[in-house]
Design an enzyme around this catalytic site. Structure first.
Site, PDB file in Angstrom:
ATOM      1  N   LYS A  29       0.871  -1.168   0.000  1.00  0.00           N
ATOM      2  CA  LYS A  29       0.000   0.000   0.000  1.00  0.00           C
ATOM      3  C   LYS A  29       0.905   1.212   0.000  1.00  0.00           C
ATOM      4  O   LYS A  29       1.949   1.200   0.664  1.00  0.00           O
ATOM      5  CB  LYS A  29      -0.828  -0.049   1.296  1.00  0.00           C
ATOM      6  CG  LYS A  29      -1.962   0.911   1.396  1.00  0.00           C
ATOM      7  CD  LYS A  29      -2.756   0.595   2.667  1.00  0.00           C
ATOM      8  CE  LYS A  29      -3.855   1.588   2.930  1.00  0.00           C
ATOM      9  NZ  LYS A  29      -3.421   2.926   3.231  1.00  0.00           N
ATOM     10  N   SER A  85       6.278   6.153  -1.683  1.00  0.00           N
ATOM     11  CA  SER A  85       7.576   5.567  -2.056  1.00  0.00           C
ATOM     12  C   SER A  85       8.393   5.137  -0.853  1.00  0.00           C
ATOM     13  O   SER A  85       9.632   5.122  -0.919  1.00  0.00           O
ATOM     14  CB  SER A  85       8.403   6.555  -2.900  1.00  0.00           C
ATOM     15  OG  SER A  85       7.627   7.074  -3.946  1.00  0.00           O
ATOM     16  N   ARG A  86       7.732   4.832   0.243  1.00  0.00           N
ATOM     17  CA  ARG A  86       8.417   4.381   1.472  1.00  0.00           C
ATOM     18  C   ARG A  86       9.326   5.462   2.070  1.00  0.00           C
ATOM     19  O   ARG A  86      10.198   5.160   2.878  1.00  0.00           O
ATOM     20  CB  ARG A  86       9.225   3.095   1.241  1.00  0.00           C
ATOM     21  CG  ARG A  86       8.346   1.906   0.801  1.00  0.00           C
ATOM     22  CD  ARG A  86       7.438   1.476   1.945  1.00  0.00           C
ATOM     23  NE  ARG A  86       6.585   0.331   1.617  1.00  0.00           N
ATOM     24  CZ  ARG A  86       5.300   0.422   1.244  1.00  0.00           C
ATOM     25  NH1 ARG A  86       4.714   1.602   1.138  1.00  0.00           N
ATOM     26  NH2 ARG A  86       4.592  -0.657   1.015  1.00  0.00           N
ATOM     27  N   LEU A  87       9.146   6.728   1.656  1.00  0.00           N
ATOM     28  CA  LEU A  87       9.947   7.820   2.223  1.00  0.00           C
ATOM     29  C   LEU A  87       9.163   8.447   3.377  1.00  0.00           C
ATOM     30  O   LEU A  87       8.782   9.623   3.345  1.00  0.00           O
ATOM     31  CB  LEU A  87      10.292   8.858   1.134  1.00  0.00           C
ATOM     32  CG  LEU A  87      11.084   8.299  -0.038  1.00  0.00           C
ATOM     33  CD1 LEU A  87      11.354   9.374  -1.090  1.00  0.00           C
ATOM     34  CD2 LEU A  87      12.422   7.710   0.449  1.00  0.00           C
TER      35      LEU A  87
END
Ligand SMILES: Cc1cc2nc3c(=O)[nH]c(=O)nc-3n(C[C@H](O)[C@H](O)[C@H](O)COP(=O)(O)O)c2cc1C
Length: 213
Positions: free
Chosen positions: A10, A190-192
């Site tokens: 997600k 973006s997992r940032l």
């Protein structure tokens, strides 16, 4: 049929978080996020996963409900003779985590625990529904029982003993967590992700920094 868990992912994008957005006190920041979680009708906003360790340093974790934030401390209630109670009394440190998927948020709290004063446990116990108060007597929490009937019979026995007023069992009460390290996590694309950590400086004042996700 095997589950393809690797394909479940997600992306998070709802909100942002930076140290500049955060209140000076992590308990106040936690209350602000809790209020938002309650307003957003998050499922079980007060549920937190509390980890303790045994005498071999092995962790165990379980969900409990946060019942108050008082003077910077987080309060929860349980059976002092339960597995967690015995572990916490021997090694009074916890890690506690809230996860609110609806808001893409996590809060992590680490700190020391101690029993709350007896009168605080008395007041909270008295506010619980009658059947919950009986349950605190009936359940020798974490001990093995032969059948459900044992529990039901004990609840009926304590009900007969305390038909109106149920006193607080001496082995049941609250713990107060004094936070030493608190982290607020906000999911980002973006997992940032955004992470803000509170620790104390050498003077004992809270300071914040950003952590890599
Ligand atoms: C949503 C939820 C809320 C819970 N709240 C509490 C609680 O406030 N206090 C408690 O002792 N156990 C609570 N429990 C049960 C604990 O997770 C756990 O099963 C129990 O405390 C025994 O843990 P222990 O054997 O590690 O001591 C809750 C469980 C769930 C799923």
């Amino acid at each position: 049929m095997s589950l393809n868990l690797a394909d479940i992912r997600k992306d998070y994008s709802q909100k942002e978080l930076s140290p500049d957005d955060c209140l000076a006190d992590p308990a106040a920041q936690l209350e602000a996020w809790l209020n938002e979680a309650i307003a957003a009708q998050v499922n079980e906003p007060t549920a937190m996963n509390v980890a303790s360790v045994d005498e071999n340093g092995r962790p165990s974790a379980r969900i409990v409900l946060l019942k108050g934030v008082e003077q910077g401390q987080l309060l929860f209630y349980t059976n002092y003779l339960s597995r967690k109670g015995r572990q916490l009394d021997a090694r009074p440190y916890v890690a506690a985590t809230f996860f609110w998927p609806e808001l893409e948020r996590q809060i992590r709290v680490e700190g020391q625990v101690r029993h709350v004063p007896e009168e605080v446990s008395d007041a909270y116990f008295a506010s619980r529904p009658y059947t919950s108060r009986l349950g605190a007597w009936a359940s020798e929490q974490s001990s093995e029982i032969g059948s459900k009937a044992v529990l039901v019979t004990r609840a009926a026995m304590f009900g007969a003993r305390h038909p109106l007023n149920v006193p607080r069992p001496p082995h049941w009460g609250g713990y107060a967590i004094t936070p030493e390290r608190v982290e607020f996590w906000q999911g980002r694309p973006s997992r940032l992700h955004d992470r803000v950590l509170y620790t104390r400086d050498e003077l004992g004042n809270w300071k914040t920094c950003r952590l890599a996700p």
